[in-house]
Motif scaffolding. Structure first.
Motif, mmCIF file in Angstrom:
data_model
loop_
_atom_site.group_PDB
_atom_site.id
_atom_site.type_symbol
_atom_site.label_atom_id
_atom_site.label_comp_id
_atom_site.label_asym_id
_atom_site.label_seq_id
_atom_site.Cartn_x
_atom_site.Cartn_y
_atom_site.Cartn_z
ATOM 1 N N LEU A 11 54.737 34.379 36.112
ATOM 2 C CA LEU A 11 55.670 33.858 37.118
ATOM 3 C C LEU A 11 54.994 33.759 38.471
ATOM 4 N N ASP A 12 54.125 34.745 38.764
ATOM 5 C CA ASP A 12 53.370 34.749 40.009
ATOM 6 C C ASP A 12 52.112 35.588 39.841
ATOM 7 N N VAL A 13 51.137 35.293 40.679
ATOM 8 C CA VAL A 13 49.886 36.055 40.708
ATOM 9 C C VAL A 13 49.480 36.194 42.163
ATOM 10 N N ALA A 14 49.130 37.404 42.572
ATOM 11 C CA ALA A 14 48.662 37.658 43.929
ATOM 12 C C ALA A 14 47.383 38.483 43.847
ATOM 13 N N VAL A 15 46.426 38.132 44.691
ATOM 14 C CA VAL A 15 45.147 38.840 44.717
ATOM 15 C C VAL A 15 44.873 39.263 46.152
ATOM 16 N N THR A 16 44.480 40.524 46.325
ATOM 17 C CA THR A 16 44.111 41.019 47.647
ATOM 18 C C THR A 16 42.769 41.718 47.568
ATOM 19 N N GLN A 17 42.065 41.709 48.695
ATOM 20 C CA GLN A 17 40.796 42.394 48.804
ATOM 21 C C GLN A 17 40.757 43.069 50.155
ATOM 22 N N GLN A 18 40.389 44.341 50.165
ATOM 23 C CA GLN A 18 40.313 45.097 51.408
ATOM 24 C C GLN A 18 38.940 45.742 51.502
ATOM 25 N N SER A 19 38.166 45.350 52.507
ATOM 26 C CA SER A 19 36.842 45.930 52.717
ATOM 27 C C SER A 19 36.967 47.266 53.430
ATOM 28 N N ILE B 87 34.555 51.072 54.477
ATOM 29 C CA ILE B 87 33.210 51.466 54.877
ATOM 30 C C ILE B 87 32.303 51.693 53.673
ATOM 31 N N LEU B 88 32.753 52.428 52.691
ATOM 32 C CA LEU B 88 31.908 52.787 51.551
ATOM 33 C C LEU B 88 32.232 52.016 50.272
ATOM 34 N N GLY B 89 33.062 51.048 50.352
ATOM 35 C CA GLY B 89 33.447 50.281 49.173
ATOM 36 C C GLY B 89 34.535 49.300 49.537
ATOM 37 N N SER B 90 35.252 48.867 48.536
ATOM 38 C CA SER B 90 36.367 47.971 48.807
ATOM 39 C C SER B 90 37.388 48.067 47.681
ATOM 40 N N ILE B 91 38.546 47.529 47.937
ATOM 41 C CA ILE B 91 39.626 47.523 46.955
ATOM 42 C C ILE B 91 39.922 46.064 46.618
ATOM 43 N N PHE B 92 39.936 45.759 45.336
ATOM 44 C CA PHE B 92 40.274 44.421 44.852
ATOM 45 C C PHE B 92 41.439 44.598 43.901
ATOM 46 N N GLU B 93 42.537 43.944 44.198
ATOM 47 C CA GLU B 93 43.742 44.147 43.407
ATOM 48 C C GLU B 93 44.308 42.809 42.944
ATOM 49 N N VAL B 94 44.662 42.758 41.674
ATOM 50 C CA VAL B 94 45.332 41.587 41.103
ATOM 51 C C VAL B 94 46.705 42.051 40.640
ATOM 52 N N GLN B 95 47.730 41.353 41.093
ATOM 53 C CA GLN B 95 49.100 41.696 40.709
ATOM 54 C C GLN B 95 49.743 40.438 40.126
ATOM 55 N N ALA B 96 50.287 40.560 38.923
ATOM 56 C CA ALA B 96 50.880 39.404 38.260
ATOM 57 C C ALA B 96 52.163 39.821 37.555
ATOM 58 N N THR B 97 53.107 38.889 37.482
ATOM 59 C CA THR B 97 54.351 39.097 36.763
ATOM 60 C C THR B 97 54.362 38.187 35.546
ATOM 61 N N ALA B 98 54.443 38.779 34.362
ATOM 62 C CA ALA B 98 54.444 38.002 33.122
ATOM 63 C C ALA B 98 55.751 37.221 32.989
ATOM 64 N N ARG B 99 55.650 36.030 32.455
ATOM 65 C CA ARG B 99 56.852 35.255 32.128
ATOM 66 C C ARG B 99 57.598 35.963 31.009
ATOM 67 N N PRO B 100 58.902 35.783 30.950
ATOM 68 C CA PRO B 100 59.648 36.366 29.833
ATOM 69 C C PRO B 100 59.054 35.917 28.499
ATOM 70 N N GLY B 101 58.863 36.870 27.602
ATOM 71 C CA GLY B 101 58.297 36.581 26.296
ATOM 72 C C GLY B 101 56.784 36.736 26.218
ATOM 73 N N VAL B 102 56.121 36.911 27.366
ATOM 74 C CA VAL B 102 54.671 37.097 27.377
ATOM 75 C C VAL B 102 54.378 38.587 27.459
ATOM 76 N N LYS B 103 53.564 39.066 26.545
ATOM 77 C CA LYS B 103 53.212 40.482 26.533
ATOM 78 C C LYS B 103 52.298 40.804 27.711
ATOM 79 N N PRO B 104 52.539 41.927 28.381
ATOM 80 C CA PRO B 104 51.680 42.313 29.514
ATOM 81 C C PRO B 104 50.197 42.369 29.137
#
Length: 87
Positions: free
Chosen positions: A9-17, A19-36
């Motif tokens: 239904l939606d997909v969002a991606v964020t990246q946060q830099s 000092i010693l690394g970074s965070i990369f996050e993918v968040q998605a909502t499956a359509r009804p009937g789609v297995k996570p």
């Protein structure tokens, strides 16, 4: 995944830099009937393709346009066109 494959239904991606690394996050909502786990597999497939092939010229162009638009928007807010329109 949202438009072409229609498995999310939606997909969002964020990246946060940090000092010693970074965070990369993918968040998605499956359509009804789609297995996570199927959605997760599709996300991992896309990430693997990006790692090996990199961004396409169209993706780079779109990213540049977004960055330029944000810079212009911030400059306008600092006292340029947006300030003169409100006053």
């Amino acid at each position: 995944m949202v438009y072409e494959k229609q498995i999310a239904l939606d997909v969002a991606v964020t990246q946060q830099s940090l000092i010693l690394g970074s965070i990369f996050e993918v968040q998605a909502t499956a359509r009804p009937g789609v297995k996570p786990e199927d959605l997760e597999k599709a996300i991992n497939t896309e990430l693997d393709a990006f790692r090996t092939g990199g961004p396409t010229p169209a993706e780079l162009n779109r990213a540049r346009n977004v960055l330029e638009s944000r810079i212009i928007e911030r400059l306008e807010t600092l006292g340029g066109l947006a300030a003169s329109r409100t006053g």
